[in-house]
Design an enzyme around this catalytic site. Structure first.
Site, short mmCIF file in Angstrom:
data_model
loop_
_atom_site.label_atom_id
_atom_site.label_comp_id
_atom_site.label_asym_id
_atom_site.label_seq_id
_atom_site.Cartn_x
_atom_site.Cartn_y
_atom_site.Cartn_z
N CYS A 115 9.98 43.66 44.81
CA CYS A 115 10.18 43.05 43.49
C CYS A 115 11.47 42.23 43.40
O CYS A 115 11.54 41.26 42.65
CB CYS A 115 10.18 44.13 42.42
SG CYS A 115 11.41 45.43 42.64
N ASP A 137 12.83 51.98 37.92
CA ASP A 137 13.59 53.17 38.24
C ASP A 137 15.10 52.94 38.12
O ASP A 137 15.87 53.91 38.08
CB ASP A 137 13.23 53.71 39.63
CG ASP A 137 13.33 52.67 40.72
OD1 ASP A 137 13.25 51.47 40.41
OD2 ASP A 137 13.47 53.04 41.89
N CYS A 186 16.17 34.39 47.61
CA CYS A 186 16.50 35.70 47.02
C CYS A 186 16.17 35.80 45.54
O CYS A 186 16.10 36.89 45.00
CB CYS A 186 17.96 36.03 47.26
SG CYS A 186 19.12 35.24 46.13
N CYS A 190 18.36 41.76 42.51
CA CYS A 190 17.98 42.74 41.50
C CYS A 190 18.83 42.58 40.23
O CYS A 190 20.05 42.39 40.29
CB CYS A 190 18.15 44.16 42.05
SG CYS A 190 17.60 45.44 40.92
#
Length: 264
Positions: A115, A137, A186, A190
């Site tokens: 992801c 999470d 990239c 995240c």
């Protein structure tokens, strides 16, 4: 750690697939060789590395002291990559490092399994021990609680407004990403790494690490994809040449092709 490796051995001996998830902090970032070798020797050939960055509980405006620095994590990634490449046999990896393999999908233009490399996230749900469902999470917080597995339909939660809002947040890249040559690879990393250290001002805490890593590994990643494509082309079945007019007809009639299926 002995308890963890003992339990991992039980799973491996039973034939279960085991993935070692290693959190890289300020200390462990200095020991890529030791960590990689330890995981291999323990039979944990499926590896995943997550850099640690958390807000300092005493001063939320900066990262906690145990967080990995961008510079240290960049060198850690480069060294792990070199160790992974050195373990290739006959052109194939003998260990699996999730981030590197996901990047090969990116370079090959294939659907991505990870992801963090997508333009948007929110592709999966997380179920907590009490059945509560969250967007990710890394974001088990009241703002991102979607519902409960006992009361809600998972498909509706995955496609609901809160999850969609969460996923779209990733696409809002900071200015540093918009002008970066590695943006298409990239996708900003995240989202959690943009918010844990306020001194980053919305930039990815590990932006420098990824710049270092991609500069180091880009050529090798491109070569691996090119070599795999070449192998696929060589192993692809070759269509038989069409029969000549005076050859026996491939239908098995015993007549010449021009007198049988080749008649115009």
């Amino acid at each position: 750690w002995r308890c963890v490796t003992d339990k991992a051995k039980l799973l491996l001996d039973a034939g279960c697939a085991v993935n070692a998830l290693t959190v890289v902090n300020d200390y462990s970032a200095s020991y890529p060789d030791e960590i990689y070798s330890f995981l291999k020797e323990s039979g944990l050939s499926y590896m995943q590395f997550i850099p640690c960055v958390e807000s300092d509980p005493d001063d939320p405006k900066k990262a906690a002291p145990f967080s990995a620095s961008s510079d240290a994590y960049g060198h850690f990634l480069c060294r792990i990559f070199d160790l992974w490449r050195a373990d290739f046999r006959e052109g194939l990896p003998t260990t699996s490092v999730r981030f590197f393999e996901s990047l090969l999908f990116r370079y090959a233009g294939l659907p991505l399994p990870e992801c963090t490399l997508h333009e948007e996230c929110g592709l999966y749900l997380v179920a907590e021990h009490n059945g509560d469902i969250y967007a990710c999470d890394f974001f088990v917080a009241p703002a991102w609680r979607l519902g409960n597995i006992a009361n809600d339909d998972l498909e509706e939660l995955l496609n609901g407004p809160t999850q969609n809002k969460f996923g779209r947040a990733k696409a809002k890249l900071p200015d540093a990403c918009r002008s970066c040559k590695w943006r298409g690879v990239c996708r900003g990393g995240c989202v959690k790494d943009r918010i844990r250290d306020q001194s980053d001002k919305g930039d990815n805490h590990f932006c420098g690490a990824y710049r270092t890593f991609f500069s180091h590994a880009d050529g090798s990643l491109r070569a691996l994809v090119a070599e795999r494509r070449k192998q696929d082309e060589l192993s692809a079945p070759v269509a038989p040449a069409p029969p000549g007019r005076n050859d026996l007809c491939p239908c098995g009639s015993g007549r010449k092709f021009k007198r049988c299926c080749g008649r115009s």
